[in-house]
Write a protein that holds these residues in place. Structure first.
Motif, PDB file in Angstrom:
ATOM      1  N   ALA A  34      10.068 -31.438   9.045  1.00  0.00           N
ATOM      2  CA  ALA A  34       9.080 -30.828   9.938  1.00  0.00           C
ATOM      3  C   ALA A  34       9.026 -31.586  11.246  1.00  0.00           C
ATOM      4  N   ILE A  35       8.796 -30.869  12.332  1.00  0.00           N
ATOM      5  CA  ILE A  35       8.606 -31.464  13.653  1.00  0.00           C
ATOM      6  C   ILE A  35       7.336 -30.854  14.247  1.00  0.00           C
ATOM      7  N   TYR A  36       6.443 -31.732  14.685  1.00  0.00           N
ATOM      8  CA  TYR A  36       5.180 -31.290  15.271  1.00  0.00           C
ATOM      9  C   TYR A  36       5.162 -31.673  16.749  1.00  0.00           C
ATOM     10  N   PHE A  37       5.114 -30.676  17.621  1.00  0.00           N
ATOM     11  CA  PHE A  37       5.035 -30.891  19.060  1.00  0.00           C
ATOM     12  C   PHE A  37       3.555 -30.876  19.442  1.00  0.00           C
ATOM     13  N   ILE A  38       3.010 -32.051  19.713  1.00  0.00           N
ATOM     14  CA  ILE A  38       1.568 -32.226  19.812  1.00  0.00           C
ATOM     15  C   ILE A  38       0.969 -31.487  20.997  1.00  0.00           C
ATOM     16  N   GLN A  39       1.624 -31.539  22.132  1.00  0.00           N
ATOM     17  CA  GLN A  39       1.042 -31.011  23.363  1.00  0.00           C
ATOM     18  C   GLN A  39       0.776 -29.515  23.282  1.00  0.00           C
ATOM     19  N   ASP A  40       1.712 -28.754  22.714  1.00  0.00           N
ATOM     20  CA  ASP A  40       1.503 -27.310  22.620  1.00  0.00           C
ATOM     21  C   ASP A  40       1.204 -26.845  21.200  1.00  0.00           C
ATOM     22  N   GLY A  41       1.006 -27.820  20.293  1.00  0.00           N
ATOM     23  CA  GLY A  41       0.605 -27.471  18.930  1.00  0.00           C
ATOM     24  C   GLY A  41       1.673 -26.736  18.132  1.00  0.00           C
ATOM     25  N   ARG A  42       2.921 -26.859  18.528  1.00  0.00           N
ATOM     26  CA  ARG A  42       4.007 -26.151  17.832  1.00  0.00           C
ATOM     27  C   ARG A  42       4.458 -26.922  16.601  1.00  0.00           C
ATOM     28  N   PHE A  43       4.556 -26.231  15.488  1.00  0.00           N
ATOM     29  CA  PHE A  43       4.970 -26.861  14.228  1.00  0.00           C
ATOM     30  C   PHE A  43       6.214 -26.138  13.713  1.00  0.00           C
ATOM     31  N   GLU A  44       7.280 -26.897  13.501  1.00  0.00           N
ATOM     32  CA  GLU A  44       8.536 -26.321  13.033  1.00  0.00           C
ATOM     33  C   GLU A  44       8.892 -26.911  11.670  1.00  0.00           C
ATOM     34  N   LEU A  45       9.411 -26.067  10.808  1.00  0.00           N
ATOM     35  CA  LEU A  45       9.736 -26.468   9.438  1.00  0.00           C
ATOM     36  C   LEU A  45      11.135 -25.980   9.090  1.00  0.00           C
ATOM     37  N   TYR A  46      11.962 -26.894   8.579  1.00  0.00           N
ATOM     38  CA  TYR A  46      13.345 -26.557   8.232  1.00  0.00           C
ATOM     39  C   TYR A  46      13.672 -27.064   6.835  1.00  0.00           C
ATOM     40  N   HIS A  47      14.615 -26.383   6.193  1.00  0.00           N
ATOM     41  CA  HIS A  47      15.113 -26.813   4.887  1.00  0.00           C
ATOM     42  C   HIS A  47      16.562 -27.243   5.096  1.00  0.00           C
ATOM     43  N   LEU A  48      16.776 -28.555   5.115  1.00  0.00           N
ATOM     44  CA  LEU A  48      18.031 -29.111   5.609  1.00  0.00           C
ATOM     45  C   LEU A  48      19.240 -28.794   4.734  1.00  0.00           C
ATOM     46  N   ASN A  88      27.408 -34.341  18.342  1.00  0.00           N
ATOM     47  CA  ASN A  88      26.368 -34.278  17.311  1.00  0.00           C
ATOM     48  C   ASN A  88      26.824 -33.497  16.082  1.00  0.00           C
ATOM     49  N   GLY A  89      28.095 -33.127  16.042  1.00  0.00           N
ATOM     50  CA  GLY A  89      28.637 -32.443  14.874  1.00  0.00           C
ATOM     51  C   GLY A  89      27.875 -31.169  14.580  1.00  0.00           C
ATOM     52  N   PRO A  90      27.461 -30.972  13.323  1.00  0.00           N
ATOM     53  CA  PRO A  90      26.744 -29.743  12.961  1.00  0.00           C
ATOM     54  C   PRO A  90      25.253 -29.790  13.271  1.00  0.00           C
ATOM     55  N   LEU A  91      24.795 -30.872  13.903  1.00  0.00           N
ATOM     56  CA  LEU A  91      23.364 -31.097  14.064  1.00  0.00           C
ATOM     57  C   LEU A  91      22.841 -30.535  15.378  1.00  0.00           C
ATOM     58  N   LYS A  92      21.557 -30.267  15.403  1.00  0.00           N
ATOM     59  CA  LYS A  92      20.870 -29.801  16.595  1.00  0.00           C
ATOM     60  C   LYS A  92      20.237 -30.977  17.313  1.00  0.00           C
ATOM     61  N   GLY A  93      20.389 -31.008  18.652  1.00  0.00           N
ATOM     62  CA  GLY A  93      19.720 -32.034  19.434  1.00  0.00           C
ATOM     63  C   GLY A  93      20.585 -33.249  19.699  1.00  0.00           C
ATOM     64  N   GLY A 144      21.551 -27.421  10.732  1.00  0.00           N
ATOM     65  CA  GLY A 144      21.471 -27.261  12.182  1.00  0.00           C
ATOM     66  C   GLY A 144      20.095 -26.888  12.686  1.00  0.00           C
ATOM     67  N   GLU A 145      19.097 -26.835  11.779  1.00  0.00           N
ATOM     68  CA  GLU A 145      17.707 -26.554  12.144  1.00  0.00           C
ATOM     69  C   GLU A 145      17.587 -25.317  13.044  1.00  0.00           C
ATOM     70  N   LYS A 146      18.119 -24.220  12.539  1.00  0.00           N
ATOM     71  CA  LYS A 146      18.118 -22.978  13.304  1.00  0.00           C
ATOM     72  C   LYS A 146      16.989 -22.029  12.911  1.00  0.00           C
ATOM     73  N   ARG A 147      16.491 -22.156  11.674  1.00  0.00           N
ATOM     74  CA  ARG A 147      15.507 -21.199  11.178  1.00  0.00           C
ATOM     75  C   ARG A 147      14.186 -21.901  10.879  1.00  0.00           C
ATOM     76  N   ASN A 148      13.182 -21.642  11.690  1.00  0.00           N
ATOM     77  CA  ASN A 148      11.854 -22.223  11.505  1.00  0.00           C
ATOM     78  C   ASN A 148      11.135 -21.485  10.386  1.00  0.00           C
ATOM     79  N   LEU A 149      10.808 -22.200   9.303  1.00  0.00           N
ATOM     80  CA  LEU A 149      10.216 -21.594   8.116  1.00  0.00           C
ATOM     81  C   LEU A 149       8.714 -21.839   8.001  1.00  0.00           C
ATOM     82  N   ALA A 150       8.090 -22.329   9.063  1.00  0.00           N
ATOM     83  CA  ALA A 150       6.673 -22.718   8.981  1.00  0.00           C
ATOM     84  C   ALA A 150       5.786 -21.568   8.548  1.00  0.00           C
ATOM     85  N   SER A 151       6.029 -20.371   9.068  1.00  0.00           N
ATOM     86  CA  SER A 151       5.185 -19.227   8.716  1.00  0.00           C
ATOM     87  C   SER A 151       5.483 -18.713   7.314  1.00  0.00           C
ATOM     88  N   GLU A 152       6.691 -18.961   6.806  1.00  0.00           N
ATOM     89  CA  GLU A 152       7.065 -18.479   5.473  1.00  0.00           C
ATOM     90  C   GLU A 152       6.592 -19.414   4.370  1.00  0.00           C
TER      91      GLU A 152
END
Length: 943
Positions: free
Chosen positions: A434-448, A336-341, A453-461
């Motif tokens: 952004a990735i929204y995990f519906i079951q647990d209501g988790r929302f992740e936000l990245y600036h590519l 997956n090179g520099p990518l996450k997942g 590599g989607e390492k820092r979740n910026l949703a709260s910022e």
């Protein structure tokens, strides 16, 4: 004068788009009809060549439009090839293709797995719209078949051009017995595997292929032999197709869909041999498959040159999703090179893919492009290349300008969704992802651009960015009944295995958790009310709630306000649709109550926050058709009023899975009409309702079970065959006739549950209204003002379910009580207490014990026994009237010998009032020691 053949072909391309008259008008003639200029001579020659086909273009092909070859690898990762940073595996042909063409750095698959990704490719629709959204297998069709109400890219070619279309390899959008095989979906030629329900273990040496829909036996692989690698054979057939088309055929679109490098890893020789490497065998095999894939790419390049059509052919190479970890470790070669997942993730590694395009003379060699694009862009790109309009269904944008180095239109956003596991949605807008995990209501936000590599979740910022992308996610998704994304998108039904409980249509259990929130108690202004419901639903969902009840007859929602059967379409379009969409957003089911009026007069609401219980527009006094309620229930004219209302809502919501069910009437036994007429009417309308709402539940509602005469009424109505849920209302009411309705909240709710279960009708029981009122329902109980901790709410939630109901009690007074004291957390405590419990499979038997200290509610199941112990000394009388704070209960020994539990049985404890689980050891001699607790405790015993 000499001319470059590409220049002539370019001129021909322009000329074919002009009429003959227009072309001739551009030539200047003298009076003798002779062409006067050399430029006009050339033009005239081109006209003659183009329209009379006097001279062929390259190698016998008479059409100047390009051939197109789309090579699709399977499960090849972003980092598996040299152009994308691979350091170990050699892919010289893919590298040469990139050197001679263009590499896209930000191209995306349609989904993180095979079938939905190919569905987006073929339909030009992202996974929020495309019909196939998962790798669903079908016993008869093999895999989910592409429906015929959408067009495929091959059908687009066939319906709008003279292209020959071909698919060689893996289709995966309709199996052997479907009506959606490649030859049925626009492909003139097809050769490869058609999916079956069971995949063969020897995928790459299977004997059964299909040619244009007919079985093609690979004799060399028959009876278990493994002599011919299928990918070799498919490539050979594809190269033969290219050679034939180059000899005077029409231009072609070739979809070359490999199974490499998908598991199982059955290696095929490539141009590079890794046999002597000190690697695990599975990694050697994987490396050889990558080498084999690269070899095939080289064979296509050579065939195009050999056939003389290399310069008139666009070749695209890509993969259907990210790298797999099925049989080898994707980290071994940094797939997956520099990518996450990886595959099945909506992180970049699961969906960002290699994408290389080569088109001599059109695409500038050795270029790189960072235009964000995706599979659904192929359809409009091909349409622009062949100068037609793509089907309106497409979500794509043509990337032809990017290929040609021109200014490129950008997407507003790119969208994905994926169901298995934790349902999730993803969106990319510019550099935000952004990735929204519906079951647990988790929302992740990245600036590519800063964090590929989607390492820092910026949703709260960046809450405003997160909110904007969340709204886009909701808008991008359309409901698909074959692939419901959330539980909200599945219909609810009575369990076929255990009719005392409810289930989603896929057979998983559904326990309705939530209060009645029937109308707004503080406003009838639409936007304000919807804002209030957004707040309610959000709080409920955050605490595990999944249900509510709405009165369609309340003034806020009423669509029939000015005259009988005069329905307000605007109110439905905006207000009710918005309400249903809000419920869907928060995965909450709605039970709609169709009517609630009791008389035809024009009386106001009985108290503040209530609603009118009359319907004057039906009365002749106010211009309606009826004299009295008896006419409404007994005459054809009266029944038609209700049926027209029912069908109005049926046309709108009968197929919407957010709607749990339909209640004919709120407390029908309270209307001013004879009992028999109303009962007969209910029997008739339940049948009508089931026809109007075949996929949703239908039921009737009766008044609070607070007097002896209600027993016979409940028995009559609950026995009606088409009444799918046995509902009961009961309130703590100091003016009630029955003493049970004046006592402990848990006892009155549990007793109502047991009463309906005793009718033995094998249907779910729901305590659908429960709470506390002033005497004779004169308004909300004054106890609520003191009950800031929710003692009453706790009891009314737990007692019904632990007494055998299909869910917890469904509380009333949402505004006056629950929201005022912010007691939504009680729903979460109930949800936690039953976490992991499947009541359908457990087939619980409810039991009840009582001593001087506790009321003990027991659900004895096949593999689990659940117990709710309620402290007798800390009920509403003690805490709310006497002001006695509940005391901590210590050193309690609970004798469970009557349950016949085996010694050593595992025990866990849940303390609802502190939201804690405790390990409890095991059963010893049929008894257990309880930990310290307040008010109540849940005991979970794994049999």
């Amino acid at each position: 004068m000499l001319f470059n053949i590409l220049d002539i072909e370019h001129a021909l391309l322009k000329l074919r788009r002009m009429s003959v008259a227009s072309l001739l008008s551009r030539c200047r003639f003298n009076t003798h009809g002779l062409v006067r200029t050399a430029k006009s001579k050339i033009l005239l020659v081109l006209i003659i060549c183009n329209y009379l086909s006097c001279i062929p273009t390259l190698k016998g092909q008479s059409n100047e439009k390009p051939n197109i070859i789309f090579i699709l690898a399977d499960d090849l990762g972003y980092g598996d090839t040299e152009p994308y940073g691979q350091k170990v595996l050699k892919t010289p042909n893919i590298a040469r293709m990139a050197k001679e063409g263009m590499k896209f750095t930000d191209h995306y698959a349609g989904a993180p797995v095979c079938a939905p990704s190919r569905s987006t490719l073929m339909t030009g629709m992202h996974t929020g719209h495309t019909p196939i959204r998962g790798n669903r297998r079908d016993m008869f069709q093999g895999v989910e078949a592409m429906p015929h109400d959408v067009r495929t890219i091959a059908e687009m070619f066939k319906e709008n051009s003279n292209y020959t279309t071909a698919l060689f390899g893996r289709w995966h959008l309709g199996g052997v017995f479907s009506n959606s095989c490649p030859h049925q979906r626009g492909f003139d030629h097809s050769f490869g595997a058609l999916s079956k329900f069971h995949k063969p273990p020897n995928t790459y040496y299977r004997p059964d292929l299909y040619k244009n829909g007919e079985l093609y036996i690979v004799d060399e692989n028959d009876k278990g032999a493994e002599s011919v690698h299928v990918e070799d054979l498919i490539t050979e057939k594809a190269l033969q197709f290219i050679d034939k088309q180059s000899k005077g055929g029409t231009p072609f679109f070739l979809y070359m869909a490999y199974s490499l490098v998908h598991a199982p890893i059955e290696p095929i020789p490539g141009e590079v041999d890794y046999s002597d490497r000190d690697w695990p065998q599975e990694e050697k095999d994987f490396a050889h498959n990558v080498a084999g894939l690269d070899k095939y790419v080289g064979m296509f390049m050579e065939q195009l040159k050999k056939s003389g059509i290399d310069k008139n052919t666009l070749v695209i190479f890509t993969s259907d999703n990210g790298p797999h970890g099925e049989g080898h470790n994707p980290l071994f070669f940094d797939s997956n090179g520099p990518l996450k997942g990886i595959k099945r993730d909506l992180y970049e590694g699961g969906i960002r893919i290699p994408f290389i395009a080569r088109w001599p003379g059109k695409i500038r060699p050795g270029t790189t492009n960072d235009h964000p694009s995706a599979f659904w862009d192929l359809m409009p790109t091909m349409a622009e290349i062949i100068d037609i309009e793509p089907p309106k269904q497409s979500d794509g944008i043509s990337y032809l300008p990017a290929l040609l180095g021109k200014k490129q239109q950008k997407h507003d956003y790119l969208y994905w969704e994926f169901k298995p596991g934790n349902p999730r949605q993803a969106i990319r807008k510019d550099d935000w992802k952004a990735i929204y995990f519906i079951q647990d209501g988790r929302f992740e936000l990245y600036h590519l651009s800063d964090d590929i590599g989607e390492k820092r979740n910026l949703a709260s910022e960046y809450p405003l960015v997160a909110e904007e992308l969340f709204e886009m996610i909701q808008e991008a998704h359309d409901y698909n009944p074959r692939f419901p994304l959330t539980n909200t998108e599945k219909h609810i039904q009575v369990s076929a295995k255990n009719p005392n409980y409810l289930e989603y249509e896929d057979g998983t259990p559904y326990i309705p958790i939530g209060p009645n929130i029937c109308w707004s108690r503080i406003t009838t202004e639409a936007d304000q009310a919807l804002g209030q419901y957004d707040k309610y639903f959000k709080k409920l969902a955050e605490n595990g709630g999944n249900y509510t009840r709405i009165w369609l007859s309340a003034p806020l929602w009423e669509v029939e306000q000015k005259k009988a059967s005069g329905f307000d379409l605007g109110k439905t379009d905006y207000l009710l649709d918005s309400l249903v969409n809000l419920a869907s957003k928060y995965s909450i089911k709605i039970k709609f109550c169709l009517e609630n009026f009791r008389q035809l007069t024009d009386r106001p609401a009985p108290f503040e926050g209530s609603v009118p219980f009359d319907k004057p527009i039906y009365s002749k006094v106010y211009g309606g058709p009826l004299e009295n309620m008896e006419q409404f229930f007994a005459t054809k004219e009266g029944k038609e009023l209700f049926l027209s209302r029912m069908h109005w809502f049926s046309n709108r919501y009968a197929t919407n899975p957010t709607v749990f069910g339909w209640e004919l009437w709120n407390e029908i036994n309270s209307v001013k009409a004879t009992k028999k007429v109303v009962l007969d009417w209910t029997r008739e309308m339940l049948i009508e309702a089931k026809q109007a709402f075949p996929r949703q539940l239908v039921m009737q509602s009766l008044g609070s079970f607070d007097s002896k005469d209600k027993a016979s009424i409940y028995k009559q109505y609950m026995a009606l065959e088409d009444n799918e849920i046995l509902q009961v209302h009961r309130y703590l009411d100091p003016g009630a006739e029955l003493e049970v309705a004046k006592g402990a909240m848990d006892i009155l709710a549990a007793d109502a549950t047991r009463e309906l279960l005793s009718y033995d009708h094998d249907r779910p029981v729901i305590v659908s209204e429960v709470g506390a009122v002033e005497a004779h329902h004169a308004g909300p109980s004054k106890l609520y003002e003191k009950d800031t901790k929710g003692v009453l709410l706790h009891d009314l939630l737990f007692a019904p379910f632990f007494s055998g109901a299909a869910g917890p009690g469904q509380s009333w007074h949402w505004h006056h009580y629950i929201d005022r004291h912010n007691l939504w957390w009680h729903f979460g405590r109930f949800k936690e207490a039953i976490k992991g419990i499947d009541p359908i499979t457990e087939d619980f038997t409810p039991l009840f014990l009582e001593d001087q200290n506790f009321r003990i509610y027991i659900l004895k199941g096949k593999s689990t026994t659940l117990i709710w112990c309620r402290d007798i000394k800390s009920g509403w009388r003690q805490e709310l009237l006497e002001g006695k704070e509940a005391k901590k209960i210590k050193d309690i020994h609970l004798d469970l010998s009557l349950l016949g539990l085996e010694k050593g049985t595992k025990i866990d404890f849940y303390l609802p009032w502190s939201d804690k689980w405790q390990k409890g050891g095991t059963v010893a001699a049929g008894s257990i020691n309880l930990p310290d607790f307040k008010r109540s405790i849940v005991v979970k015993i794994s049999n």
